[in-house]
Design an enzyme around this catalytic site. Structure first.
Site, PDB file in Angstrom:
ATOM      1  N   GLU A  36       0.822  -1.203   0.000  1.00 28.36           N
ATOM      2  CA  GLU A  36       0.000   0.000   0.000  1.00 28.36           C
ATOM      3  C   GLU A  36       0.860   1.259   0.000  1.00 28.36           C
ATOM      4  OE1 GLU A  36      -3.047   0.345  -0.527  1.00 28.36           O
ATOM      5  OE2 GLU A  36      -3.749  -1.713  -0.352  1.00 28.36           O
ATOM      6  N   LEU A  47      12.021   4.305  -6.426  1.00 30.35           N
ATOM      7  CA  LEU A  47      10.619   4.579  -6.122  1.00 30.35           C
ATOM      8  C   LEU A  47      10.370   6.050  -5.815  1.00 30.35           C
ATOM      9  CD1 LEU A  47       9.672   1.488  -3.929  1.00 30.35           C
ATOM     10  CD2 LEU A  47       8.608   2.140  -6.087  1.00 30.35           C
ATOM     11  N   TYR A  97      -6.162   6.268   4.940  1.00 31.93           N
ATOM     12  CA  TYR A  97      -6.353   5.354   3.811  1.00 31.93           C
ATOM     13  C   TYR A  97      -5.623   4.034   4.047  1.00 31.93           C
ATOM     14  CZ  TYR A  97      -5.052   2.986  -0.436  1.00 31.93           C
ATOM     15  OH  TYR A  97      -4.803   1.996  -1.353  1.00 31.93           O
ATOM     16  N   ASP A 132      -9.335   6.809  -1.230  1.00 30.30           N
ATOM     17  CA  ASP A 132      -8.198   7.461  -1.884  1.00 30.30           C
ATOM     18  C   ASP A 132      -8.701   8.149  -3.144  1.00 30.30           C
ATOM     19  OD1 ASP A 132      -8.725   5.366  -3.601  1.00 30.30           O
ATOM     20  OD2 ASP A 132      -6.645   4.707  -3.772  1.00 30.30           O
TER      21      ASP A 132
END
Length: 345
Positions: free
Chosen positions: A43, A86, A126, A144
């Site tokens: 996530e 990332l 979230y 989200d």
């Protein structure tokens, strides 16, 4: 639109969504596990990274840090290195700190309660709802951007998603549709529908399983939703670096945690006046962050004397590395690209 009471019509939309998901849900590796640690990591990774782009990063990270204890025992340098590519490195530092919280506050076991998950460093509403619903059956919507887009179109709801009340407002709408005992599946179905069908631009409305229930589609106003009135103007920021080189080696140091690019490595940000005669050239790089436009200026210095070079390193607290050694460090993207250009010609 404000609705407080659940009714069968809205539940039917949720059931229809789950039927679609059972056939068309994406076959993703982290959906084959109910390990909350792995769900949490995925996530965090996929909040700002498209699934196909992030899968290799996810596998690499999980292979090296398969559980909370392994992550907690690693150095922040190694965690950042395995996050390389990332971006959003503060997230890597946050999950590292959260792993220490789990070891110290929860005996090394990932917490099950929503409030406990939310207490972890870097975990917002979230992520906490996603982990709690998928792994522990919590009846909570993981709201989200996908939820905002899908729900605002289904209900033709013009609630401004940039306001602080948007999360609560759209959570209440999602709960109208969420079948009991199916929160985890419902949340993943909404994510897939928003990513694959109800896209921000050029949505595939004709094949959407909810098009008959979508008010915006029926009104031919899909592209008017969601509403976002508040726009954040990016700030302009200039950073100056000195790339100080002697032979194949150059100087680097680690940033502190007081600003952007926390704990990443960088070049010196200053150079003694007497060394300016060694300046060769300068490079200007433009780089965009979420709310910042950066101009990065890198001035290139060649120090011919090894003694002077080593004195500079000692006086400034710098590391001396070559390009191969620098590959084991994590740099901000503009500096990483600069090194590639300089050494991979």
């Amino acid at each position: 639109m404000k609705t407080n009471k659940q009714n069968p019509d809205f539940l039917c939309i949720g059931v229809k969504l789950l039927k679609w998901f059972s056939v068309h849900g994406r076959d993703l590796p982290f959906r084959k596990t109910d390990d909350p640690y792995k769900i949490w990591i995925c996530e965090i990774i996929f909040q700002q990274t498209r699934i196909q782009q992030g899968l290799n990063h996810y596998h690499r990270f999980i292979n090296r840090f398969p559980d909370v204890q392994t992550l907690a025992e690693a150095s922040s340098d190694e965690v950042l290195l395995h996050w390389k590519g990332l971006g959003y490195y503060s997230r890597a530092l946050n999950i590292h700190k959260a792993s220490h919280q789990i070891m110290e506050n929860f005996g090394g076991v990932f917490p099950q309660e929503y409030d406990d998950i939310l207490s972890l460093k870097g975990v917002g509403k979230y992520t906490a709802a996603a982990v709690h619903s998928i792994c522990f059956g919590g009846h909570l919507p993981a709201v989200d951007g996908n939820f905002y887009r899908v729900l605002s179109r289904i209900f033709a709801d013009d609630y401004d998603i940039s306001t602080t009340g948007a999360f609560s407002h759209f959570s209440s709408l999602a709960l109208l549709m969420m079948p009991l005992g199916k929160a985890g599946e419902f949340n993943q179905a909404m994510m897939d529908l928003g990513s694959e069908i109800c896209r921000p631009r050029n949505p595939y409305c004709e094949i959407c399983p909810l098009n008959a229930d979508c008010t915006a589609f029926q009104l031919k106003k899909v592209h008017e939703f969601p509403k976002k009135l508040k726009k954040i103007k990016p700030t302009e920021l200039q950073l100056q670096y000195a790339f100080v080189q002697h032979g194949d080696h150059f100087l680097i140091r680690r940033r502190n945690e007081s600003s952007i690019w926390k704990k990443l490595y960088e070049f010196p940000t200053e150079i003694d006046e007497k060394y300016k005669t060694y300046e060769l050239d300068s490079t200007e790089i433009k780089h965009k962050l979420t709310h910042r436009n950066l101009t990065v200026i890198i001035r290139h210095f060649i120090i011919k004397s090894q003694e002077e070079f080593e004195n500079l390193a000692e006086e400034g607290g710098f590391h001396i590395v070559d390009y191969e050694q620098s590959a084991a460090k994590s740099f901000p993207k503009p500096l990483e690209n600069y090194l590639k250009i300089r050494f991979e010609k």
